[in-house]
Motif scaffolding. Sequence first.
Motif, PDB file in Angstrom:
ATOM      1  N   SER A 297       0.826  -1.213   0.000  1.00 48.99           N
ATOM      2  CA  SER A 297       0.000   0.000   0.000  1.00 48.99           C
ATOM      3  C   SER A 297       0.859   1.262   0.000  1.00 48.99           C
ATOM      4  CB  SER A 297      -0.915  -0.014   1.232  1.00 48.99           C
ATOM      5  OG  SER A 297      -1.628   1.182   1.357  1.00 48.99           O
ATOM      6  N   ILE A 298       1.890   1.297   0.853  1.00 48.46           N
ATOM      7  CA  ILE A 298       2.752   2.478   0.925  1.00 48.46           C
ATOM      8  C   ILE A 298       3.517   2.671  -0.377  1.00 48.46           C
ATOM      9  CG2 ILE A 298       4.782   3.458   2.072  1.00 48.46           C
ATOM     10  CD1 ILE A 298       3.816   2.138   4.661  1.00 48.46           C
ATOM     11  N   ALA A 299       4.015   1.563  -0.961  1.00 46.64           N
ATOM     12  CA  ALA A 299       4.758   1.662  -2.222  1.00 46.64           C
ATOM     13  C   ALA A 299       3.869   2.194  -3.341  1.00 46.64           C
ATOM     14  CB  ALA A 299       5.337   0.301  -2.592  1.00 46.64           C
ATOM     15  N   THR A 300       2.627   1.713  -3.414  1.00 46.25           N
ATOM     16  CA  THR A 300       1.699   2.159  -4.458  1.00 46.25           C
ATOM     17  C   THR A 300       1.389   3.649  -4.309  1.00 46.25           C
ATOM     18  OG1 THR A 300       0.691  -0.037  -4.597  1.00 46.25           O
ATOM     19  CG2 THR A 300      -0.583   1.817  -5.466  1.00 46.25           C
ATOM     20  N   GLN A 301       1.093   4.074  -3.071  1.00 46.30           N
ATOM     21  CA  GLN A 301       0.811   5.485  -2.831  1.00 46.30           C
ATOM     22  C   GLN A 301       2.025   6.361  -3.155  1.00 46.30           C
ATOM     23  OE1 GLN A 301      -1.161   6.260   1.050  1.00 46.30           O
ATOM     24  NE2 GLN A 301      -1.424   4.051   1.165  1.00 46.30           N
ATOM     25  N   THR A 302       3.203   5.868  -2.816  1.00 47.58           N
ATOM     26  CA  THR A 302       4.431   6.631  -3.076  1.00 47.58           C
ATOM     27  C   THR A 302       4.651   6.812  -4.569  1.00 47.58           C
ATOM     28  OG1 THR A 302       5.438   5.829  -1.024  1.00 47.58           O
ATOM     29  CG2 THR A 302       6.920   6.677  -2.722  1.00 47.58           C
ATOM     30  N   GLN A 303       4.483   5.721  -5.329  1.00 45.92           N
ATOM     31  CA  GLN A 303       4.674   5.835  -6.775  1.00 45.92           C
ATOM     32  C   GLN A 303       3.613   6.714  -7.418  1.00 45.92           C
ATOM     33  OE1 GLN A 303       5.748   1.412  -7.797  1.00 45.92           O
ATOM     34  NE2 GLN A 303       6.566   2.782  -9.356  1.00 45.92           N
ATOM     35  N   ASP A 304       2.387   6.631  -6.921  1.00 51.20           N
ATOM     36  CA  ASP A 304       1.328   7.484  -7.468  1.00 51.20           C
ATOM     37  C   ASP A 304       1.675   8.961  -7.287  1.00 51.20           C
ATOM     38  OD1 ASP A 304      -0.136   5.302  -8.214  1.00 51.20           O
ATOM     39  OD2 ASP A 304      -1.504   5.358  -6.494  1.00 51.20           O
ATOM     40  N   ALA A 347      10.766  11.550   1.030  1.00 50.97           N
ATOM     41  CA  ALA A 347       9.784  12.400   1.697  1.00 50.97           C
ATOM     42  C   ALA A 347       8.385  11.792   1.664  1.00 50.97           C
ATOM     43  CB  ALA A 347       9.771  13.788   1.051  1.00 50.97           C
ATOM     44  N   VAL A 348       8.011  11.189   0.542  1.00 46.85           N
ATOM     45  CA  VAL A 348       6.662  10.628   0.419  1.00 46.85           C
ATOM     46  C   VAL A 348       6.521   9.399   1.305  1.00 46.85           C
ATOM     47  CG1 VAL A 348       4.947   9.693  -1.171  1.00 46.85           C
ATOM     48  CG2 VAL A 348       6.472  11.515  -1.929  1.00 46.85           C
ATOM     49  N   VAL A 349       7.540   8.530   1.334  1.00 50.98           N
ATOM     50  CA  VAL A 349       7.480   7.352   2.210  1.00 50.98           C
ATOM     51  C   VAL A 349       7.372   7.792   3.665  1.00 50.98           C
ATOM     52  CG1 VAL A 349       8.747   5.336   3.054  1.00 50.98           C
ATOM     53  CG2 VAL A 349       8.711   5.841   0.611  1.00 50.98           C
ATOM     54  N   ALA A 350       8.119   8.827   4.032  1.00 48.85           N
ATOM     55  CA  ALA A 350       8.053   9.329   5.408  1.00 48.85           C
ATOM     56  C   ALA A 350       6.648   9.837   5.732  1.00 48.85           C
ATOM     57  CB  ALA A 350       9.074  10.443   5.615  1.00 48.85           C
ATOM     58  N   ASP A 351       6.023  10.510   4.790  1.00 49.77           N
ATOM     59  CA  ASP A 351       4.651  10.988   5.014  1.00 49.77           C
ATOM     60  C   ASP A 351       3.677   9.828   5.219  1.00 49.77           C
ATOM     61  OD1 ASP A 351       5.367  13.624   4.859  1.00 49.77           O
ATOM     62  OD2 ASP A 351       4.794  13.876   2.758  1.00 49.77           O
ATOM     63  N   ARG A 352       3.827   8.775   4.411  1.00 47.21           N
ATOM     64  CA  ARG A 352       2.928   7.627   4.539  1.00 47.21           C
ATOM     65  C   ARG A 352       3.158   6.904   5.872  1.00 47.21           C
ATOM     66  NH1 ARG A 352       1.956  10.034   0.559  1.00 47.21           N
ATOM     67  NH2 ARG A 352       0.816  11.079   2.223  1.00 47.21           N
ATOM     68  N   LEU A 373      12.121   6.641  12.562  1.00 53.88           N
ATOM     69  CA  LEU A 373      13.405   6.923  13.193  1.00 53.88           C
ATOM     70  C   LEU A 373      14.554   6.432  12.316  1.00 53.88           C
ATOM     71  CD1 LEU A 373      15.247   7.753  15.550  1.00 53.88           C
ATOM     72  CD2 LEU A 373      14.764   5.529  16.598  1.00 53.88           C
ATOM     73  N   THR A 374      14.415   5.223  11.761  1.00 50.38           N
ATOM     74  CA  THR A 374      15.465   4.662  10.905  1.00 50.38           C
ATOM     75  C   THR A 374      15.604   5.446   9.608  1.00 50.38           C
ATOM     76  OG1 THR A 374      15.008   2.454  11.799  1.00 50.38           O
ATOM     77  CG2 THR A 374      16.255   2.566   9.735  1.00 50.38           C
ATOM     78  N   LEU A 375      14.473   5.786   9.011  1.00 57.16           N
ATOM     79  CA  LEU A 375      14.481   6.492   7.726  1.00 57.16           C
ATOM     80  C   LEU A 375      14.899   7.948   7.879  1.00 57.16           C
ATOM     81  CD1 LEU A 375      13.691   6.485   4.681  1.00 57.16           C
ATOM     82  CD2 LEU A 375      11.366   7.044   5.399  1.00 57.16           C
ATOM     83  N   GLY A 376      14.501   8.568   8.967  1.00 57.62           N
ATOM     84  CA  GLY A 376      14.729  10.000   9.124  1.00 57.62           C
ATOM     85  C   GLY A 376      13.534  10.756   8.592  1.00 57.62           C
ATOM     86  N   SER A 377      12.827  11.465   9.471  1.00 56.65           N
ATOM     87  CA  SER A 377      11.622  12.173   9.046  1.00 56.65           C
ATOM     88  C   SER A 377      11.985  13.551   8.503  1.00 56.65           C
ATOM     89  CB  SER A 377      10.647  12.303  10.224  1.00 56.65           C
ATOM     90  OG  SER A 377      11.289  12.911  11.329  1.00 56.65           O
ATOM     91  N   PRO A 378      11.119  14.133   7.674  1.00 55.89           N
ATOM     92  CA  PRO A 378      11.431  15.418   7.036  1.00 55.89           C
ATOM     93  C   PRO A 378      11.547  16.588   7.997  1.00 55.89           C
ATOM     94  CG  PRO A 378       9.647  14.274   5.890  1.00 55.89           C
ATOM     95  CD  PRO A 378       9.854  13.570   7.186  1.00 55.89           C
ATOM     96  N   GLY A 379      11.066  16.437   9.238  1.00 56.75           N
ATOM     97  CA  GLY A 379      11.214  17.507  10.212  1.00 56.75           C
ATOM     98  C   GLY A 379      10.070  18.492  10.239  1.00 56.75           C
ATOM     99  N   ARG A 380       8.922  18.115   9.690  1.00 57.32           N
ATOM    100  CA  ARG A 380       7.784  19.021   9.705  1.00 57.32           C
ATOM    101  C   ARG A 380       7.165  19.086  11.102  1.00 57.32           C
ATOM    102  NH1 ARG A 380       7.115  15.812   5.076  1.00 57.32           N
ATOM    103  NH2 ARG A 380       7.514  16.914   3.130  1.00 57.32           N
TER     104      ARG A 380
END
Length: 479
Positions: A297-304, A347-352, A373-380
Amino acid sequence: MAGLNERGIAADLSRVSRWESGTQPVPGRVVLAYESILGLPSGSLLATARAVQRAGGGRSARPDAGVYTDDAARGAAELENLLELATSARPRMNGGDWLRLAVELSRFEYVFLPRTGWRVLCSRLIGELARTSGADQLRRYEACVVLVQHPQGQGHMVRALGEWLLHPDVQVAAPMLSLLQEIDAEAASQLVLRLLGVEVRPVRDGALSVAAAKLARSHFDPTTVVQLEAHGRRRILGAPNPALLVNALDLVAQLPPHAYDALVAEVRDPLLRSRVEQARQYAELMPTEVGRSLARSIATQTQDATSRVGSDSDRMLEHLIHELLSHVHEPRRAAAGRLIAASPYHAVVADRLLELTADDNDLVATRAWDALLTLGSPGRRDVAARAIAETRPHVRVGALAALRGCPAALDDAHGAAVADIARTTSAPDIRSHALTTLGLRSPTTLEALIDATPEITRAVYWWQGVGSAHIDDDTAPAS
């Protein structure tokens, strides 16, 4: 290819194809050239490539000779300048400088540096490793790995790690603990065993994951394996905090068959037994169908959100997200996160993942925070707001931990909210992560807590000695 050829690197379709397929290792000079072409911070792709190679094959290859320059005289002069900066009273080193220093030192079997010079260099590098995140931390981590694999540097690095991790008030331990898995030496193994018994909870719990990684790499003798089995049994059977069970599952999954079978026979709780068996048989922290469905689901949303309409499904992205969320072995989760962080999908994966932290299933929400935490969030701001608003105790631990990966400082309101959590909670894990978040992202707020409790006072003094978060000049976000 034109950009590579312009930089003096021979590249054609056949050679690039072999690099991309993995049939031929990508030389370090090529990786650095890609960094230059893409305008990335120096050493960011090189550090990522080394980390991923190590996660897949156990140990990074020794850096290429002349990876930065073929001019020996110029290389020696730049190394001398970097050494002077690293050991001076007021260093001006970014992550790329540290990685270049370590790589250039690795070209020499003997490095004539005074003992005090080694001590200052290693202590300063580890201190900066503790106060950075994302690419800044990864570049320093890879510099540390190069030094711990150096015949002369290893002893100095182990001593510096021991001094840091055995400090009674240490607040940041994870990246330093991870370095111990890179050292196949008796001193490192004994240090891990010692850390499994210390009173500082973040160190003790983190040592489980390191022990699992070293066990997977056959760093321990049979006698030590028996001791690790006892630690794993104690953590699994002792009514563990589900948020901290991840490290114990990682260790148990690496045990020899007879030790694993004996432990499973003692597990009476069906749900706990299912998690232990899932970790061992499938190397997953969540049920297979749940983990794969979330990743898809996350991969599909990210690619979209990032690709042209009608583009093929990126199976590699889905695989990496699944490993980041669900793989039992910490080095595999870390490698997946680093690859995604180096991609346009970050950034999109972090949002999802941030959206997933609101899931009603505590296990899913906890895994999403850990992945952030592992990926690193965008800091919003919404990352801090959602982490502070989380009230489920087991999920709250991961939420506060994820705030460390935000590059931006907390604003006054969020800092005050985290301080209130640290002051009022009765859970040591939650208080520890709240104090670490303040130490890195809101040091003035932390100082206001100096007389709250003896434990918090010691934490404030420790942070005052170490310093707050450090962001490199070449990765700092634009104002």
